[in-house]
Design an enzyme around this catalytic site. Structure first.
Site, PDB file in Angstrom:
ATOM      1  N   ALA A  16       0.840  -1.191   0.000  1.00 51.93           N
ATOM      2  CA  ALA A  16       0.000   0.000   0.000  1.00 51.93           C
ATOM      3  C   ALA A  16       0.875   1.240   0.000  1.00 51.93           C
ATOM      4  O   ALA A  16       2.039   1.206   0.403  1.00 51.93           O
ATOM      5  CB  ALA A  16      -0.908  -0.002   1.225  1.00 51.93           C
ATOM      6  N   CYS A  17       0.278   2.302  -0.463  1.00 52.76           N
ATOM      7  CA  CYS A  17       0.925   3.599  -0.438  1.00 52.76           C
ATOM      8  C   CYS A  17       1.415   3.882   0.986  1.00 52.76           C
ATOM      9  O   CYS A  17       0.660   3.620   1.923  1.00 52.76           O
ATOM     10  CB  CYS A  17      -0.114   4.635  -0.861  1.00 52.76           C
ATOM     11  SG  CYS A  17       0.537   6.257  -1.088  1.00 52.76           S
ATOM     12  N   PRO A  18       2.610   4.366   1.243  1.00 51.86           N
ATOM     13  CA  PRO A  18       3.578   4.935   0.295  1.00 51.86           C
ATOM     14  C   PRO A  18       4.618   3.960  -0.223  1.00 51.86           C
ATOM     15  O   PRO A  18       5.519   4.361  -0.945  1.00 51.86           O
ATOM     16  CB  PRO A  18       4.271   5.993   1.171  1.00 51.86           C
ATOM     17  CG  PRO A  18       4.343   5.334   2.518  1.00 51.86           C
ATOM     18  CD  PRO A  18       3.070   4.537   2.636  1.00 51.86           C
ATOM     19  N   ASP A  43      -1.468  -1.120  -6.031  1.00 51.90           N
ATOM     20  CA  ASP A  43      -2.081   0.085  -5.472  1.00 51.90           C
ATOM     21  C   ASP A  43      -2.415   1.034  -6.634  1.00 51.90           C
ATOM     22  O   ASP A  43      -1.531   1.565  -7.294  1.00 51.90           O
ATOM     23  CB  ASP A  43      -1.083   0.740  -4.497  1.00 51.90           C
ATOM     24  CG  ASP A  43      -1.651   1.987  -3.857  1.00 51.90           C
ATOM     25  OD1 ASP A  43      -2.766   2.403  -4.235  1.00 51.90           O
ATOM     26  OD2 ASP A  43      -0.987   2.553  -2.975  1.00 51.90           O
TER      27      ASP A  43
ATOM     28  N   SER B  78       0.245   6.929   3.606  1.00 45.86           N
ATOM     29  CA  SER B  78       1.299   7.926   3.456  1.00 45.86           C
ATOM     30  C   SER B  78       1.233   8.976   4.556  1.00 45.86           C
ATOM     31  O   SER B  78       2.262   9.514   4.973  1.00 45.86           O
ATOM     32  CB  SER B  78       1.198   8.610   2.098  1.00 45.86           C
ATOM     33  OG  SER B  78       1.323   7.648   1.083  1.00 45.86           O
TER      34      SER B  78
END
Lengths: 189, 379
Positions: A16-18, A43, B78
């Site tokens: 998953a991000c990041p 993703d 993030s």
């Protein structure tokens, strides 16, 4: 599913991000300038982010192929040689190539990496990456006027010097694909 | 290290209470420019997370020390990544739980007060404010029954709410075939056994059964005289229908908003429908009592929120102040409506087809289709 030749494949599937971009950044550090990386990710957001990251770091985002849930991103590491001034004197602009490319004695030779060529190239252009030019030089026709194109005119400049020394009639296309506004062809999508 | 999570609900309360909040949005610049969390006293700084992978030192000086800082990204991964680095650098921050995805899906129920003041059970209209996308849906409650209007795809929110209030959903309406968000109306009707209503003129291509929502349709909520009366008012779509509720509220769908009016082009028919829009706004609505309280299906800008977070205004105030209701010349109106159109909503064709039952995208795809701001109005 077509495979595109790259120098390195990064598997970021399931992350998953990041993480896809964090891994990409790390991997790019290990590549030589001009080399192409394929990033495999699931993703969906990685596409817009990878493009934006490449732009902000001066790397070259080539494109993305989608295969089911897997996104394959192609990115080329920025190459310092792109900044050097071209040395080969016989040059033509993009407009001239567009006007002449369909003439019977004209050949457009694209010396970028296969991954760059795959996403967008001048219709009818032949692809021989600069690194393979020496071994594949016999594929070219000495009777043709060869318009040599790359992204910004640097790799095509080196290719022109080599081909000219081997007796080919060549012209370096400036500025090249980075400013190409006419129709393009693609071998993917 | 654990970082504090702030829920979309908490951010919504800050927004409604006009509290200050500093938002560090770590999405890419395009995503940020397209759509962000807006509040009267919210400040923003956009630095993509991929510019912060090597550290956050460069932005420390740009972050205030005297107010709450919220780190925001698309899904939350993030923002946690960046928030942890900020915590390590000695700064106290929160991240938005579930990111913009959660923000887009949060519904804030706001009671608009009671209905039918003479009855024993006074009933109630509850406005569900989808704060991140500007969609408004309604639950009209009376005597153990409830009617839903323009429900979003977050169907559990309505079902849970109805459960908590101990009411049974009997009718579910969509004022029109939506193009900006996926309707939850049909699913709720299926789960509750309620009747699902759609305007037949918008439903020519739907793949499921529905009840025909036509001019004059009347339903009762509960046993007393809380009625919901349909009023044909085309223009945003050819089937667009408004509701007069209990003789006090006018639910306008996407025809009339607080500070703007509907756009007629989402099926590619701006020229054809602009005359209908004009007629609905300048004739049909003007024949109603101007004391009605207008309840639209959208808000566009945060300034349209009342002090309690609701979006509602008397018709006579809109008749005086809403620019779209005050263009005398029909040609000028036609020009404004057809020439000032904002960009089409993201994936609006796919959303229409989903609402027709022609497509059944999975949840992740539905979320992507709805990404971005609402663009249903012309101003």
């Amino acid at each position: 599913m077509q495979t595109i030749k790259t120098d390195f494949v990064l598997d970021a599937k399931g992350l998953a991000c990041p993480m896809p971009i964090v891994r990409t950044k790390k991997t790019m550090k290990t590549l030589e300038p001009g080399q192409v990386l394929e990033v495999q990710a699931t993703d969906k957001g990685s596409k817009a982010d990878l493009r934006a990251w490449a732009e902000s770091t001066g790397n070259q985002y080539l494109g993305t192929l989608e295969e089911g849930d897997v996104l394959r991103h192609y990115v080329r590491k920025s190459s310092g040689s792109d900044q050097e001034a071209p040395a080969f004197a016989d040059t033509v602009d993009n407009e001239t190539v567009e006007a002449k490319r369909t003439e019977s004695d004209a050949l457009v030779l694209d010396v970028r990496e296969t991954a760059e060529y795959a996403f967008a190239h001048v219709p009818g252009a032949v692809n021989i990456p600069l690194g393979e030019l020496e071994s594949r030089i016999s594929e070219l026709d000495t009777n043709k006027t060869i318009y040599v194109v790359c992204r910004t005119g640097s790799r095509s400049d080196l290719a022109c010097q080599k081909l000219s020394a081997n007796g080919f009639n060549v012209k370096n296309v400036l500025p090249g694909m980075s400013s190409w506004t006419f129709e393009t062809a693609s071998t993917v999508n | 290290m654990s970082v504090n999570a702030m829920s979309a609900k908490e951010v919504t309360r800050k927004l409604i209470n006009r509290e200050p909040l500093f938002i560090l949005d770590v999405r890419n610049a395009d995503a940020f420019q397209d759509w962000k969390i807006e509040g009267e006293n919210f400040e923003h700084l956009n630095v993509p997370y991929f510019d912060l992978i090597d550290g956050v030192d460069e932005i420390l000086g740009d972050l205030p020390t005297d107010q709450d800082i919220l780190v925001v990204c698309a899904k939350e991964g993030s923002s946690i990544f960046v928030a942890e680095m900020l915590e390590e650098a000695g700064r106290s921050v929160s991240y938005l739980a579930n990111g913009m995805k959660g923000w887009s899906e949060h519904l804030e129920p706001i009671s608009l007060g009671t209905l039918n003041e003479t009855g024993a059970d006074r009933g109630e209209v509850v406005q569900f404010v989808r704060i991140g996308k500007g969609c408004l849906s309604y639950m009209i409650i009376s005597e153990g029954e409830a009617v839903l209007v323009d429900a979003t795809r977050m169907t559990d929110t309505y079902l849970d709410y109805a459960n908590e209030r101990g009411v049974k959903i009997t009718h579910v309406f969509d004022t029109h075939l939506h193009a900006d968000h996926i309707s939850g109306g049909r699913e709720i009707a299926e789960k509750t056994g309620a009747t699902y209503w759609l305007p037949p003129k918008d439903a020519t291509e739907v793949t499921f059964d529905y009840a025909a929502l036509e001019d004059g349709v009347n339903v009762k909520v509960g046993d007393t005289q809380i009625d919901v009366h349909a009023l044909y008012s085309p223009g945003h779509t050819i089937g667009s229908t408004s509701f007069v509720v209990d003789g006090r509220y006018l639910l306008t769908g996407d025809i009339l908003f607080i500070d703007s009016i509907g756009r007629p082009d989402l099926a590619g028919l701006a020229e054809d429908w602009v005359g209908d829009l004009r007629n609905s706004l300048y004739k049909t609505y003007r024949e109603l009592s101007d004391e009605l309280i207008v309840l639209p299906a959208h808000f566009m800008i945060i300034e349209e929120l009342n002090a309690d977070g609701s979006v509602a205004e008397k018709l006579n105030v809109l008749l005086a102040n809403n620019h779209g209701l005050n263009i005398e010349d029909e040609e000028v109106f036609r020009k404004m409506v057809t020439e000032n159109l904002p960009p089409q909503p993201n994936a609006y064709q796919d959303i229409r087809e989903t609402n027709m039952g022609k497509m059944t995208p999975d949840l992740e795809t539905q979320r992507e289709m709805e990404v971005g701001p609402n663009r249903c109005a012309v101003r």
